[in-house]
Motif scaffolding. Structure first.
Motif, mmCIF file in Angstrom:
data_model
loop_
_atom_site.group_PDB
_atom_site.id
_atom_site.type_symbol
_atom_site.label_atom_id
_atom_site.label_comp_id
_atom_site.label_asym_id
_atom_site.label_seq_id
_atom_site.Cartn_x
_atom_site.Cartn_y
_atom_site.Cartn_z
ATOM 1 N N ASN A 78 0.976 -1.274 0.009
ATOM 2 C CA ASN A 78 -0.077 -0.140 -0.140
ATOM 3 C C ASN A 78 0.966 1.301 0.189
ATOM 4 O OD1 ASN A 78 -2.384 -0.986 -0.032
ATOM 5 N ND2 ASN A 78 -2.806 -1.044 1.943
ATOM 6 N N ALA A 79 1.856 1.295 0.821
ATOM 7 C CA ALA A 79 2.644 2.316 0.933
ATOM 8 C C ALA A 79 3.482 2.780 -0.455
ATOM 9 C CB ALA A 79 3.915 2.157 1.981
ATOM 10 N N GLN A 80 3.885 1.608 -1.119
ATOM 11 C CA GLN A 80 4.616 1.668 -2.369
ATOM 12 C C GLN A 80 3.660 2.072 -3.553
ATOM 13 O OE1 GLN A 80 7.229 2.242 -1.488
ATOM 14 N NE2 GLN A 80 8.659 0.594 -1.136
ATOM 15 N N LYS A 81 2.387 1.476 -3.453
ATOM 16 C CA LYS A 81 1.454 2.060 -4.256
ATOM 17 C C LYS A 81 1.110 3.647 -4.129
ATOM 18 C CE LYS A 81 -1.589 -2.063 -4.554
ATOM 19 N NZ LYS A 81 -2.865 -2.533 -4.182
ATOM 20 N N ALA A 82 0.962 3.996 -3.100
ATOM 21 C CA ALA A 82 0.891 5.377 -2.727
ATOM 22 C C ALA A 82 1.791 6.238 -3.358
ATOM 23 C CB ALA A 82 0.551 5.766 -1.170
ATOM 24 N N ARG A 83 2.859 5.778 -3.641
ATOM 25 C CA ARG A 83 3.863 6.367 -4.315
ATOM 26 C C ARG A 83 3.974 6.228 -5.787
ATOM 27 N NH1 ARG A 83 9.640 6.898 -1.731
ATOM 28 N NH2 ARG A 83 9.519 4.589 -1.066
ATOM 29 N N GLY A 84 2.833 5.742 -6.105
ATOM 30 C CA GLY A 84 2.646 5.444 -7.679
ATOM 31 C C GLY A 84 3.225 4.029 -8.388
ATOM 32 N N ALA A 85 3.780 3.218 -7.451
ATOM 33 C CA ALA A 85 4.368 1.909 -7.881
ATOM 34 C C ALA A 85 3.195 1.160 -8.580
ATOM 35 C CB ALA A 85 5.004 1.301 -6.888
ATOM 36 N N GLU A 86 3.470 0.662 -9.818
ATOM 37 C CA GLU A 86 2.561 -0.348 -10.547
ATOM 38 C C GLU A 86 3.142 -1.683 -10.426
ATOM 39 O OE1 GLU A 86 0.552 1.391 -14.012
ATOM 40 O OE2 GLU A 86 2.402 2.490 -14.240
ATOM 41 N N PRO A 132 10.845 -2.918 -4.407
ATOM 42 C CA PRO A 132 10.408 -1.991 -3.455
ATOM 43 C C PRO A 132 9.574 -2.453 -2.265
ATOM 44 C CG PRO A 132 9.889 -1.126 -5.524
ATOM 45 C CD PRO A 132 10.416 -2.404 -5.869
ATOM 46 N N PRO A 135 12.299 -3.838 1.748
ATOM 47 C CA PRO A 135 11.818 -3.567 3.154
ATOM 48 C C PRO A 135 11.198 -4.681 4.003
ATOM 49 C CG PRO A 135 10.747 -1.793 1.744
ATOM 50 C CD PRO A 135 11.313 -3.041 0.931
#
Lengths: 287, 271
Positions: free
Chosen positions: B180-188, B203, B207
């Motif tokens: 969720n955190a990486q999706k929030a930064r636009g990760a697809e 990514p 972590p």
């Protein structure tokens, strides 16, 4: 003016379709105006985090809709993707999402996903790092070599670098010492004056919210219990206590003084209290 | 999607099977898994199926949960059955096309294979449904304890298994949080080709690794603080004791074995 974020009749169930189905948030209506700072407070499990995960479409509502900049974000894949960049969401303990080899590259992850040109990415990283208070000499270090507070700043910079219209921070000061807390709150205030962006802060801490927020939204049992200026909300301290929440310590003292018949204004921060006391003694009242 | 994993899932209950000694359950399940492959005639196989249904009823685990454990294996079962139909030949030939032959023996083998796999899965999932992971690893530790003679650290192995099982849900939660955190930064994460997708996992996994190591260190500290020194000289609060019901179950399974052997002997072997 179109609101920055608007949710209409928003409902989200957990364990949907089983007998344990519960509404994490229930028929929520909320308008966040452009440029304002909204504080969201609530007891653990009141639905705060579920609510904000809808603002950029990480969670899909079971009922109702989410509008960012007047557009329904679930309209198409493109609007959903755009909402991710328009609404920058920074989760609780964001330092655990750092992964790149250097701090610089980690902050650049968001802008890179936006497919921006290299020089623009660089500009954004440096601006965001400056605003979040990431030291220049740390940019080329591995994020895992930083201290806890520095990691937190780097992670917040990673969201700021997307230059979102709305910045959402979930418990940004959780687990920091009092000095770190103060610095972080000041950093948010400065970010807001510098960019004029809408800021939404989720927190347990009444003091933190009181010192930054224009409006406060209190969530209780999946619904909005109160919505108004800090003054309006904190004057209902008994109701807040019933919800397992508390008004700031200093406000509590002043409310008690009032009940005892002393003519003092409502205050939310120690600085305000100090000013009020000075006024009181200047006015000749020497009770 | 990730949270659908049902390995080691326990179904709270108070049935005969729940109350049985975990060690005995383990041994009997192992024995049953062997019996399934001893069946050679339709009658002995039918006896096994009847026994399995009986065990499910006794456990009081809802049928829905049992079906859920078979569902992910449906394709494997179908695949094995189809392979066996054409690869085993013998008996009457019903149908022939080039090198493909549909024979009596092929069909029988396919049926046997499918039924065997289903029985295997149902019986072993009954074990995990009626035994808590802690009891299960305890039982494994006890059953393997003779191996300490060969300087194998059975206790350490069992502790590792318990910890691994304990941390599956925690890791699932962690993965979802990081995603969720990486999706929030636009990760697809769900689009693009194979290479793009595996790149998108970096990514998530970096972590995850970092926090897993952190957790491991913290856990080791916590265990040391409580004077954990391994298995030597360690006693238990809950002692495992065999009760009459365990012997009844053992007797029952022995009777089943006798039944399978007798039926195999008197009826024609079909595979």
């Amino acid at each position: 003016m179109t609101p920055a974020v608007e949710v209409r009749n928003l409902t989200h169930y957990y364990l949907k379709g089983t007998e344990n189905q519960v509404a994490a948030i229930n028929k929520i209506n909320l308008c966040v105006e452009k440029g304002e700072t909204l504080g969201i407070i609530g007891h653990t499990g009141s639905g705060k985090s579920t609510l904000i995960a809808h603002f950029n479409g990480l969670l899909k509502p079971d009922e109702g809709e989410v509008l960012v900049d007047g557009k329904n974000i679930f309209e198409s894949k493109e609007t959903l993707r755009q909402s991710r960049f328009k609404v920058g969401l920074c989760f609780q303990y964001p330092e655990y999402q750092l992964f790149e080899e250097t701090v610089f590259r980690d902050i650049a992850f968001g802008p890179k996903n936006m497919k921006l040109p290299q020089d623009e990415i660089e500009r954004r990283v440096l601006t965001a790092a400056g605003m979040a208070g990431v030291k220049k000499e740390n940019l080329n270090k591995s994020p895992f070599d930083l201290s806890g507070g520095e990691k937190r700043r780097a992670a917040i910079a990673g969201v700021m670098s997307m230059e979102p219209q709305v910045l959402v921070l979930d418990e940004p000061a959780a687990g920091l010492d009092p000095a770190g807390r103060r610095e972080l709150i000041n950093m948010i205030k400065n970010y807001r004056t510098a960019t004029g962006c809408t800021v939404i802060i989720v927190s347990h801490s009444m003091e933190d919210i009181a010192s930054v927020a224009d409006r406060v939204c209190v969530l209780n049992k999946a619904e909005i219990a109160m919505l108004g200026t800090p003054k309006e909300v904190y004057s209902r301290d008994e109701e807040l206590r019933e919800m397992g929440l508390n008004v700031p310590e200093i406000t509590k003292i002043f409310l008690t003084l009032r009940k005892r018949g002393l003519d003092v204004p409502e205050v939310f921060t120690v600085d305000e209290a100090l000013a009020a006391f000075r006024n009181l003694t200047k006015g000749g009242g020497n009770q | 999607m990730i949270s659908d994993i049902s390995i080691g899932q326990y179904y709270t209950g108070n049935s005969f099977l729940h109350k049985m000694d975990a060690r005995m359950k383990f041994i009997l399940v192992f024995a049953l898994l062997v019996f399934v492959f001893l069946c050679k005639s339709f009658f002995s196989l039918a006896l096994m199926v009847v026994f399995t249904i009986f065990a499910v009823l006794v456990s009081k685990v809802p049928l829905k949960m049992i079906l859920k454990s078979i569902k992910p294996l449906f394709i494997i079962i179908l695949f094995t059955a189809v392979l066996n139909i054409f690869y085993t030949t013998g008996g009457t030939t019903y149908f022939e096309w080039h090198s493909l032959k549909l024979t009596e023996k092929g069909i029988n083998t396919a049926i046997f294979m499918a039924v065997r796999i289903i029985v295997l899965v149902v019986i072993s999932s009954l074990l995990t449904y009626t035994t808590t992971p802690t009891l299960l690893t305890d039982a494994i530790e006890r059953l393997l304890s003779p191996l300490t003679v060969f300087h194998i650290k059975v206790h350490t192995l069992a502790m590792m298994m318990t910890l691994a099982l304990r941390f599956i849900p925690t890791l699932v939660e962690e993965i979802e949080r990081i995603m969720n955190a990486q999706k929030a930064r636009g990760a697809e994460l769900e689009t693009g080709g194979l290479i793009a997708r595996s790149k998108a996992l970096i990514p998530i996994f970096v972590p995850l690794m970092v926090s897993s190591f952190r957790r491991a260190y913290e856990l080791a500290f916590a265990m040391t603080c409580r004077c954990y020194t391994g298995g030597e000289g360690r006693t238990r609060m809950k002692q495992m004791k065999l009760k009459p019901r365990d012997f009844i179950a053992a007797l029952f399974v022995s009777a089943l074995l006798a039944g399978v052997i007798v039926l195999n002997h008197f009826f024609k072997a079909v595979i």
